[in-house]
Motif scaffolding. Sequence first.
Motif, PDB file in Angstrom:
ATOM      1  N   ASP A   1      -7.333  -1.033  -0.731  1.00 48.16           N
ATOM      2  CA  ASP A   1      -6.700   0.166  -1.251  1.00 48.16           C
ATOM      3  C   ASP A   1      -6.716   0.127  -2.644  1.00 48.16           C
ATOM      4  O   ASP A   1      -6.101  -0.928  -3.334  1.00 48.16           O
ATOM      5  CB  ASP A   1      -5.321   0.642  -0.861  1.00 48.16           C
TER       6      ASP A   1
ATOM      7  N   ARG B   1      -7.152   4.999  -0.022  1.00 45.26           N
ATOM      8  CA  ARG B   1      -7.088   3.895   0.981  1.00 45.26           C
ATOM      9  C   ARG B   1      -8.643   3.387   1.095  1.00 45.26           C
ATOM     10  O   ARG B   1      -9.569   4.351   0.737  1.00 45.26           O
ATOM     11  CB  ARG B   1      -6.480   4.633   1.982  1.00 45.26           C
ATOM     12  N   ARG B   2      -8.965   2.256   1.565  1.00 46.37           N
ATOM     13  CA  ARG B   2     -10.148   1.810   1.941  1.00 46.37           C
ATOM     14  C   ARG B   2     -10.844   2.626   2.893  1.00 46.37           C
ATOM     15  O   ARG B   2     -12.056   2.516   2.683  1.00 46.37           O
ATOM     16  CB  ARG B   2      -9.924   0.325   2.534  1.00 46.37           C
TER      17      ARG B   2
ATOM     18  N   PRO C   1      -2.568  -2.305   3.171  1.00 44.83           N
ATOM     19  CA  PRO C   1      -2.811  -0.996   3.322  1.00 44.83           C
ATOM     20  C   PRO C   1      -1.574  -0.205   2.761  1.00 44.83           C
ATOM     21  O   PRO C   1      -0.446  -0.845   2.981  1.00 44.83           O
ATOM     22  CB  PRO C   1      -2.909  -0.919   4.952  1.00 44.83           C
TER      23      PRO C   1
ATOM     24  N   SER D   1       0.685   3.581   2.293  1.00 47.14           N
ATOM     25  CA  SER D   1       0.828   4.699   2.909  1.00 47.14           C
ATOM     26  C   SER D   1       1.572   5.796   1.740  1.00 47.14           C
ATOM     27  O   SER D   1       1.833   5.267   0.588  1.00 47.14           O
ATOM     28  CB  SER D   1       1.921   4.387   3.895  1.00 47.14           C
TER      29      SER D   1
ATOM     30  N   ALA E   1       2.191   3.986  -1.831  1.00 43.80           N
ATOM     31  CA  ALA E   1       1.131   4.164  -2.553  1.00 43.80           C
ATOM     32  C   ALA E   1       1.301   4.235  -4.133  1.00 43.80           C
ATOM     33  O   ALA E   1       0.459   3.997  -5.006  1.00 43.80           O
ATOM     34  CB  ALA E   1       0.348   5.150  -2.069  1.00 43.80           C
TER      35      ALA E   1
END
Length: 127
Positions: A33, A52-53, A102, A104, A108
Amino acid sequence: QVQLVESGGELVQAGASLRLSCVASGIKISWYDMAWFRQAPGKEREFVAANRRTGTDTFYDDSVKGRVTISRDNTKNTVYLQMNSLKPEDTALYSCAATVNPVSDSNATVAREYEHWGRGTQVTVSS
């Protein structure tokens, strides 16, 4: 060795557009990310945008929403930040960041969530 190298920053007039680039080496951004942060002189670093990825989930700070778009090209291992309608208050050093974990919408925006950072590219907007 992981490197994130930003480019594209320059001196522009208010209302102009810029596209910043962040080229990664040592990692494959398809597994990460990615985000952009900025820091103005005398101020704390602040979140700008994250991607995100998956490439489809994005997050923006309210101060740039509608004017800024984060995107990525995994084949070029590059993340972009398209900035339109620039304002003097957008003047800052813009840095990209990467995390293998990851993110969220709750984290983030948090700088410590990102383990890799670039040195930044300077954006200066004159009035």
